[in-house]
Design a protein around this motif. Structure first.
Motif, short mmCIF file in Angstrom:
data_model
loop_
_atom_site.label_atom_id
_atom_site.label_comp_id
_atom_site.label_asym_id
_atom_site.label_seq_id
_atom_site.Cartn_x
_atom_site.Cartn_y
_atom_site.Cartn_z
N VAL A 172 0.88 -1.12 0.14
CA VAL A 172 0.08 -0.09 0.01
C VAL A 172 0.93 1.24 -0.10
O VAL A 172 0.70 2.20 -0.58
N LEU A 173 1.97 1.26 0.67
CA LEU A 173 2.82 2.53 1.05
C LEU A 173 3.62 2.84 -0.23
O LEU A 173 3.93 3.81 -0.54
N LEU A 174 4.17 1.57 -1.14
CA LEU A 174 5.02 1.86 -2.04
C LEU A 174 4.97 2.93 -2.96
O LEU A 174 5.79 3.88 -3.21
N PRO A 175 3.42 2.95 -3.63
CA PRO A 175 3.42 4.04 -4.54
C PRO A 175 3.51 5.49 -4.12
O PRO A 175 3.99 6.61 -4.68
N LEU A 176 3.12 5.73 -2.81
CA LEU A 176 3.25 6.85 -2.04
C LEU A 176 4.77 7.28 -1.76
O LEU A 176 4.98 8.54 -1.74
N VAL A 177 5.75 6.28 -1.54
CA VAL A 177 6.90 6.43 -1.35
C VAL A 177 7.77 7.13 -2.71
O VAL A 177 8.44 7.92 -2.64
N ILE A 178 7.14 6.19 -3.78
CA ILE A 178 7.71 6.63 -4.80
C ILE A 178 7.11 8.05 -5.39
O ILE A 178 8.09 8.99 -5.92
N LEU A 179 5.93 8.59 -5.21
CA LEU A 179 5.47 9.51 -5.44
C LEU A 179 6.13 10.68 -4.62
O LEU A 179 6.62 11.86 -4.89
N GLY A 180 6.68 10.44 -3.43
CA GLY A 180 7.36 11.38 -2.47
C GLY A 180 8.70 11.60 -3.22
O GLY A 180 9.35 12.77 -3.13
N ILE A 181 9.49 10.52 -3.81
CA ILE A 181 10.71 10.79 -4.28
C ILE A 181 10.75 11.57 -5.53
O ILE A 181 11.46 12.42 -5.70
N TYR A 182 9.57 11.23 -6.20
CA TYR A 182 9.15 12.21 -7.48
C TYR A 182 9.24 13.49 -7.30
O TYR A 182 9.54 14.43 -7.70
N LYS A 183 8.40 13.81 -5.95
CA LYS A 183 8.28 15.09 -5.79
C LYS A 183 9.55 15.81 -5.29
O LYS A 183 9.78 17.01 -5.48
#
Length: 385
Positions: A172-183
């Motif tokens: 569940v958390l992985l996409p949000l971690v990736i989005l955080g990196i992208y930001k």
């Protein structure tokens, strides 16, 4: 006619359309899974539940105890793993820090297997929501994103480990971690990354390590893909500081947990005792891209669960042949996916990705990251269809 006009008016509003898409990212995998439950006689359509394997022999007891803790019947300072009592911190840090477990508080003790099944279902559906959020930020809020968010929600990893809640939380958390990196890469606020990487370590220190490895690899590749050379040092410093803050925020869990494990599993870790022999014929690994089948023997020492749909595989092939996609993006994703492929194949790298340990049952516990990489490439290619 009046009702039809109201529906058209509702959908014509861009904000309402986006809300509907987010709802669908949850509801589509939810109803697909309910259909499967109905066919198999799983609750609420029968007496079967997802309490099996380790869930039956271990987790259900822990969750029952967790319910009694929430009710105030026991203390967090006592552990039933020691005959005269002791710290419960290791057990809590590995099994019990999951917001969805609060649902056990609203059930009777005899209904815990049913609630367990619903928590597993909700976890998979939340994967659809978080992956849709990531895809919407990368490619815009499009209906087509539902194809790939549903693929992520219902991929083989989530199905095979549906009885293993400690693995699903970090999917569940992985996409949000990736989005955080992208930001961070885009010079935006690092807050999302700090919060999600801290939660990753907080909610399970072992899976948190797997997420930290994925975070570092995604950051290196995205730094190469999306930034100019003159900006990379400053962005790397931001990422490093953000990671440090995330580690500090979760340190009240992982530091005492590490200390509690000394003399046990930690002292058994031998980082120099690695075997560089391949685990299986490489062609068998690629066969898992076209089949999501699994057996009890596969759970013991089988191949990684990387199936996420035939359409995804087809689009990934087109991704690398598409001349409109930048070469550095192809190289970046090839490097990222190649590292994980090597880690599946070579025993030494498998151990590194598992926190310098050898797994007992449930091999390749990080394979959901590889599925995410494939889905991101497929979604990128779909933008050109």
């Amino acid at each position: 006619m009046f009702k039809n006009n109201r529906i058209v008016s509702f959908l014509s509003d861009e904000k309402n359309k986006h809300i509907l898409l987010y709802m669908m990212s949850f509801l589509v995998p939810f109803f697909i899974t309910l259909c499967v439950f109905a066919a198999l006689g799983i609750t609420p359509f029968g007496s079967k539940t997802l309490v099996m394997s380790d869930a039956d022999s271990q987790y259900i007891n822990y969750y029952s105890y967790f319910k009694s803790l929430l009710s105030g019947d026991h203390s967090f300072l006592y552990s039933f793993s020691k005959s005269i009592g002791g710290s419960l911190i290791g057990l809590v840090a590995y099994y019990l820090i999951n917001p969805l477990l609060v649902l056990f508080e609203f059930s009777n003790i005899e209904n815990i297997p049913i609630v367990f099944t619903w928590i597993s279902l909700l976890s998979s559906c939340l994967c659809g929501v978080t992956s849709f959020i990531l895809l919407s930020n990368l490619f815009g809020k499009k209906f087509s994103n539902l194809i790939f968010s549903t693929s992520y929600s219902l991929m083989a990893y989530n199905v095979v480990y549906s009885f293993n809640l400690i693995f699903l939380t970090h999917v569940v958390l992985l996409p949000l971690v990736i989005l955080g990196i992208y930001k961070i890469i885009r010079k935006q606020s690092p807050l999302l990354y700090i919060i999600t990487i801290a939660l990753s370590v907080l909610m399970n220190f072992y899976m948190g390590y797997i997420m930290c490895v994925a975070s570092l690899l995604f950051f290196i590749v995205y730094l190469f893909i999306y930034t100019a050379k003159e900006d990379r040092k400053r962005i790397a410093i931001t990422y490093g500081i953000s990671s440090l803050i995330g580690g500090v925020l979760s340190s009240f869990i992982w530091i005492p947990t590490l200390l509690s494990l000394l003399g046990g599993r930690v002292d058994q870790t031998r980082p120099w005792d690695f075997n560089f022999t391949d685990k299986f014929p490489l062609i068998q690994l690629f066969s898992k891209l076209f089949s999501g089948t699994d057996t009890p023997s596969q759970m013991v020492d089988g191949l990684p669960n990387i199936f996420c749909g035939i359409l995804v595989v087809f689009l990934v092939i087109l991704f690398f042949t598409n001349k409109e996609i930048a070469l550095k993006k192809k190289r970046g994703y090839a490097l990222l996916s190649g590292i994980y492929l090597i880690s599946f194949y070579i025993i030494a790298f498998t151990s590194i990705f598992h926190g310098f340990t050898h797994t007992v049952w449930f091999p390749f516990r990080y394979s959901f990251v590889f599925s995410m990489i494939l889905i991101l490439m497929a979604a990128e290619q779909f933008q050109y269809v």
